[in-house]
Design an enzyme around this catalytic site. Structure first.
Site, short mmCIF file in Angstrom:
data_model
loop_
_atom_site.label_atom_id
_atom_site.label_comp_id
_atom_site.label_asym_id
_atom_site.label_seq_id
_atom_site.Cartn_x
_atom_site.Cartn_y
_atom_site.Cartn_z
N GLN A 1 7.63 -5.35 -4.05
CA GLN A 1 6.77 -5.17 -5.22
C GLN A 1 7.38 -4.13 -6.16
OE1 GLN A 1 2.83 -3.11 -5.56
NE2 GLN A 1 2.09 -5.17 -6.06
N LYS B 1 0.72 -9.61 -8.94
CA LYS B 1 -0.53 -9.15 -8.34
C LYS B 1 -1.31 -8.43 -9.43
CE LYS B 1 -2.53 -6.75 -4.36
NZ LYS B 1 -3.44 -5.79 -5.01
N CYS C 1 -2.25 -1.65 -9.99
CA CYS C 1 -2.41 -0.28 -9.53
C CYS C 1 -3.07 0.57 -10.61
CB CYS C 1 -1.07 0.33 -9.15
SG CYS C 1 -1.19 2.03 -8.54
N MET D 1 0.85 -1.20 0.00
CA MET D 1 0.00 0.00 0.00
C MET D 1 0.88 1.24 0.00
SD MET D 1 -3.03 -1.18 2.64
CE MET D 1 -1.94 -2.12 3.73
N GLY E 1 -9.11 -7.97 -1.84
CA GLY E 1 -10.17 -7.01 -2.13
C GLY E 1 -11.34 -7.12 -1.17
#
Length: 329
Positions: A66, A135, A96, A14, A208
């Site tokens: 990431q 991802k 993203c 995040m 999610g």
């Protein structure tokens, strides 16, 4: 424990949240959950301050880096640089939805270019001493996820990826902000579960809208290999992470209490301050630790007001505990 087992529960990458201080804090609550860095772009790794971008405390293991990018050569170079830092996994961001990411042709927009993603991960795998994962979203804009997602998984898996985390929402790149993309596109857990049935040989985690360990366990019981939790793990970390080792990983020992976590953080905070850091850089991630408990507002308010001040130190944290007790009285 193999990292595939750690991935049974993970904390999502995040931006502006899962920095090294946040990850150290989360690690005090769960020894086993897989932690992710914020997304770092491949060009930033190549040209930027590598120690600032990539450095982390050994206590954070297992931890995954990431990366964002769409140039196979750049991503491979970034992976080779990151290898020296000892991450347990390298993850490619194909989820993203921010404008900045779209303009750079990486993130969720890559759902429209699975062959390019396959080229990227093939180059990353060739350069990486650890597993490379992806991802992604279930699709973007006008794509039909039930057609797009299986084709995407098949194409990228053929390049050597065996572990994916799927955010069970489309990304609407036209008309929604990144914040809106976290809530407005409808969740389709059923499609992600179907992918696990159709691609039984792949390790698939679902992401999610999952806010509790009970919800996570429901997905695991339905056959998913892993569950990734984002905002709930950050905003209410004790509720998600304190019991994770017991509930998800079967650890026998009793969970720590939130108060014990504060005590476990004090030496880390002292070391950070001794190195020239500021208190709020660590405690901003701790504001939600007592969420839902009596006095939580006093804890949050005191740290929010005092941790930025010159001279704020571990005693400031102790006084925040006092403020919490007074607020609860």
């Amino acid at each position: 424990m193999k990292i595939q087992q750690n991935a049974k529960l993970s904390v999502a990458p995040m931006m502006d949240w899962t920095d090294r201080h946040c990850r150290y804090f989360h690690r005090q609550m769960s020894a086993h959950a897989l932690l992710y860095t914020e997304m770092v772009t491949a060009p930033a790794v190549i040209h930027g301050d590598r120690d600032r971008l990539l450095g982390f405390d050994p206590a954070e293991h297992p931890v995954a880096l990431q990366l964002g990018g769409s140039d196979p050569a750049e991503l491979a170079q970034a992976v080779r640089i990151a290898a020296d830092y000892g991450y347990d996994e390298i993850n490619l961001n194909v989820g993203c939805p921010s404008d900045r990411v779209q303009s750079g042709c990486f993130g969720a927009v890559l759902m429209e270019r699975p062959k390019l993603v396959a080229e990227c991960v093939a180059a990353m795998i060739a350069a990486s001493p650890v597993e490379v994962t992806v991802k992604c979203r279930i699709g973007v804009d006008d794509q039909r996820p039930e057609a797009v997602l299986p084709a995407f998984l098949e194409t990228v898996a053929q390049a050597g990826v065996t572990r994916f985390t799927i955010h069970a929402r489309k990304a609407w790149l036209k008309g929604l902000s990144p914040k809106e993309n976290r809530d407005i596109p409808p969740l389709d857990y059923g499609l992600v579960h179907a992918m696990k049935r159709d691609f039984a040989h792949l390790h698939l985690s679902i992401n999610g809208g999952i806010t509790s360990l009970a919800e996570a366990q429901t997905h695991l019981d339905a056959g998913m290999d892993g569950v990734m939790i984002g905002r709930a793990a950050y905003q209410t970390p004790a509720a998600v992470l304190l019991a994770a080792d017991h509930v998800i990983f079967g650890a026998a020992r009793a969970p720590h209490t939130a108060h014990e976590i504060v005590m476990r953080m004090l030496p880390y905070i002292a070391d950070h301050l001794a190195g020239g850091g500021r208190l709020h850089q660590v405690t901003r991630h701790m504001l939600g630790l007592f969420a839902g408990q009596p006095g939580a507002r006093g804890w949050r308010r005191y740290l929010s007001e005092q941790a930025h001040r010159d001279g704020a130190d571990t005693q400031t944290v102790m006084r925040a505990l006092d403020a919490m007790r007074m607020s609860a009285a």
